[in-house]
Structure formats: structure tokens, C-alpha cells
Design a protein around this motif. Sequence first.
Motif, short mmCIF file in Angstrom:
data_model
loop_
_atom_site.label_atom_id
_atom_site.label_comp_id
_atom_site.label_asym_id
_atom_site.label_seq_id
_atom_site.Cartn_x
_atom_site.Cartn_y
_atom_site.Cartn_z
N PHE A 1 12.29 0.19 -5.54
CA PHE A 1 12.17 -0.15 -4.12
C PHE A 1 12.98 -1.39 -3.77
CE2 PHE A 1 9.10 -2.83 -6.19
CZ PHE A 1 9.08 -3.99 -5.45
N ASP A 2 13.10 -1.61 -2.50
CA ASP A 2 13.62 -2.84 -1.92
C ASP A 2 12.82 -3.09 -0.65
OD1 ASP A 2 15.04 -4.90 -0.66
OD2 ASP A 2 16.92 -4.24 -1.58
N THR A 3 12.19 -4.26 -0.56
CA THR A 3 11.25 -4.53 0.54
C THR A 3 11.92 -4.61 1.91
OG1 THR A 3 11.42 -6.90 0.04
CG2 THR A 3 9.56 -5.69 -0.91
N LYS A 4 13.23 -4.66 1.92
CA LYS A 4 13.89 -4.72 3.23
C LYS A 4 13.95 -3.34 3.90
CE LYS A 4 18.73 -4.37 1.68
NZ LYS A 4 20.03 -5.08 1.64
N TYR A 5 13.55 -2.31 3.15
CA TYR A 5 13.49 -0.95 3.72
C TYR A 5 12.02 -0.58 4.00
CZ TYR A 5 18.27 -0.61 1.98
OH TYR A 5 19.62 -0.86 1.73
N SER A 6 11.75 -0.17 5.22
CA SER A 6 10.38 0.13 5.61
C SER A 6 9.81 1.31 4.82
CB SER A 6 10.30 0.42 7.12
OG SER A 6 11.12 1.53 7.45
N ALA A 7 10.66 2.27 4.51
CA ALA A 7 10.19 3.43 3.75
C ALA A 7 9.70 3.01 2.37
CB ALA A 7 11.30 4.47 3.63
N CYS A 8 10.37 2.04 1.75
CA CYS A 8 9.93 1.54 0.43
C CYS A 8 8.57 0.87 0.54
CB CYS A 8 10.96 0.56 -0.11
SG CYS A 8 12.54 1.33 -0.58
N LYS A 9 8.38 0.11 1.61
CA LYS A 9 7.09 -0.56 1.81
C LYS A 9 5.97 0.48 1.94
CE LYS A 9 8.92 -4.69 4.13
NZ LYS A 9 8.92 -5.50 5.37
N LYS A 10 6.24 1.55 2.67
CA LYS A 10 5.22 2.59 2.87
C LYS A 10 4.89 3.29 1.55
CE LYS A 10 5.44 5.11 6.63
NZ LYS A 10 5.94 5.95 7.75
N VAL A 11 5.91 3.53 0.73
CA VAL A 11 5.66 4.17 -0.56
C VAL A 11 4.78 3.28 -1.43
CG1 VAL A 11 6.72 4.99 -2.70
CG2 VAL A 11 7.74 5.59 -0.51
N ASN A 12 5.09 1.98 -1.48
CA ASN A 12 4.25 1.05 -2.26
C ASN A 12 2.81 1.03 -1.75
OD1 ASN A 12 6.14 0.21 -4.13
ND2 ASN A 12 6.87 -1.51 -2.88
N GLU A 13 2.67 1.07 -0.45
CA GLU A 13 1.33 1.05 0.15
C GLU A 13 0.55 2.32 -0.19
OE1 GLU A 13 -0.65 1.18 4.64
OE2 GLU A 13 1.49 0.72 4.40
N PHE A 14 1.18 3.47 -0.08
CA PHE A 14 0.49 4.74 -0.29
C PHE A 14 0.24 5.03 -1.77
CE2 PHE A 14 2.67 6.30 3.83
CZ PHE A 14 1.70 5.67 4.60
N LEU A 15 1.06 4.46 -2.64
CA LEU A 15 0.87 4.72 -4.07
C LEU A 15 -0.41 4.07 -4.62
CD1 LEU A 15 4.42 4.46 -5.74
CD2 LEU A 15 3.02 6.50 -5.39
N GLU A 16 -0.87 3.01 -4.00
CA GLU A 16 -2.07 2.34 -4.49
C GLU A 16 -3.30 3.26 -4.48
OE1 GLU A 16 -2.46 -0.37 -6.06
OE2 GLU A 16 -0.47 -1.25 -5.80
N PRO A 17 -3.67 3.89 -3.35
CA PRO A 17 -4.82 4.81 -3.36
C PRO A 17 -4.56 6.07 -4.19
CG PRO A 17 -3.73 4.84 -1.22
CD PRO A 17 -3.13 3.72 -1.99
N ILE A 18 -3.31 6.50 -4.22
CA ILE A 18 -2.99 7.67 -5.04
C ILE A 18 -3.20 7.35 -6.51
CG2 ILE A 18 -1.13 9.19 -5.80
CD1 ILE A 18 0.00 9.09 -2.97
N ALA A 19 -2.76 6.18 -6.94
CA ALA A 19 -2.95 5.76 -8.34
C ALA A 19 -4.43 5.64 -8.69
CB ALA A 19 -2.24 4.43 -8.58
N ALA A 20 -5.25 5.23 -7.74
CA ALA A 20 -6.69 5.13 -7.98
C ALA A 20 -7.31 6.51 -8.14
CB ALA A 20 -7.35 4.37 -6.83
N ASP A 21 -6.85 7.49 -7.35
CA ASP A 21 -7.40 8.85 -7.43
C ASP A 21 -6.90 9.61 -8.66
OD1 ASP A 21 -8.88 8.54 -5.11
OD2 ASP A 21 -7.31 9.38 -3.81
#
Length: 258
Positions: A165-185
Motif C-alpha cells: 500500500f501507499d497511504t496517499k491513495y484512498s483505495a489503499c487506506k480502504k483496503v487496510n481498514e477493511f482487512l482488519e475485520p476480515i482478518a478477525a473473522d
Amino acid sequence: MATLEDKLSGEKLQYYCSSSEDEEESNNAVAESNQNTVKKSHRTTSNTGPKGVVQDWQLYKQLEEQNRDENEKQKIALARKFCLNASSTREDEERKLNEEFDAEFSELMSEEFLMRFQKQRIAEMMKISGHVTKFGKVLTLNSSDEFLDAVDKEDHTITVVIHIFDTKYSACKKVNEFLEPIAADYNTIKFCKINSGVAGMSRNFNANGLPALLVYKGKELIGNHVRLTDELSDDFFQSDLESFLIENNVMIDKSLYQ
């Protein structure tokens, strides 16, 4: 007028003497009688003597051959009848078995059965692999060495997903955000993230390849998903990312074993 003597002479003559015609008829009658007698004698004695025995034997063999041919014909007809019956019975049994197999196969291939079977298999696998390491969160990799270790030092049964990822891209930020609950499940999958600059990616890759998900198993790259927005669009949600990972065989839908 004839005298008594004439009469007596005439009757005696008529009685005693016959004309040549009468004599011929009489001779013919005798000859015919003799011929009939010879014929009768021939008929009643035709099978006697050496020639008669040979003729009887030949007649017997001819009748025997005829009977044998007739018996063979009857046997062949009977065998054909049995073969036809046996063939018909065998075909009926095969058809019945095929129908039963088709019915069972249709039942096995039903969506409900497949879902039930899949859940059962997953439950068995989860039970067997109860000792498998549980992760439950996204691990941050801080160097290229950690990147390599995350892949090379992991058990060959573990699926490793690394988000570049690169935090300057909004799509990368969204992937990092969504991966957290997915990793928990999906806590049996090892989810990691690494900054493209730390990973040593080029500026061109950052501009054209992010966000990127790399999937490894047994030290082998089994999935290379770059520029996820081409698949998910710029406006995607957690469910979209989760469905994408399931469809690409990165993980199994959790609803199947809950």
C-alpha cells in the motif's frame, strides 16, 4: 323244333366247350390273379434278405438324421428364446440401476447437499487442524526481510496475504481498514501489510499497481492481484473485498461452517 337230344347236346356243348374269347378272358383273369399274388408277396417280403436289411438300415439312419436336425432346430430356437429373455432381463436390470444412479447423483449434486457436504468437510478440517496458529489481525511488516520471513518461515499449510500500500491513495487506506475485520473473522489466514516504499517498489508500480494483494502458500506465489480498483471500482465496501477474496479462492466463505 329242336329235339331233346339237340337240347341236351347243345347245353352240354355250351357248358363244356368255350369260345376262344372266353378262354382268353379266363387266361387273363388267371394271370392277373397270379400277378396280384406276386405283388402281395413282394410287399410283405420286401424287407427280408440282405438287401432288405440294408434298405431298412438306410431308412433308419435317414429318420434318425431328420430327428436329429429337428431336435437341433428346437434346441437353437429354445436357446435363442432364453438368450432373448436373459438379454431383456439384463437390460431391464441395467436400466433400473442407471435410473437409481441418476436419481442418487441428482440428489448428490443438489445445491442443498453440496452446501451440507461442504460444511461437514470444513468442520472436519477445522477439527483436525485445531492446533493451527490463529492470527486474527493484520500484521505490519517493517522491512523487506520481514516480508521474506513472513512468507518463507511460515508453515506450508498457512495462506499468507500481503497488502502492498501507499497511504496517499484512498483505495489503499480502504483496503487496510477493511482487512482488519476480515482478518478477525478468518483468523487462520495470515494477513500482512507493507508500505510500498519499505518493500522497495518503484514509482511506476506505485502509480499503476496499488493497491496490490499478493497471496502465498508453501513459499509459492498463488495469487497476484494488482490495482484492485480495476476489479472492485474506486467506491467499494468491506463486503466487496471479502467476496473478491472468496471468489479468488483466497479463503472459504465463513457462512459455510458457522
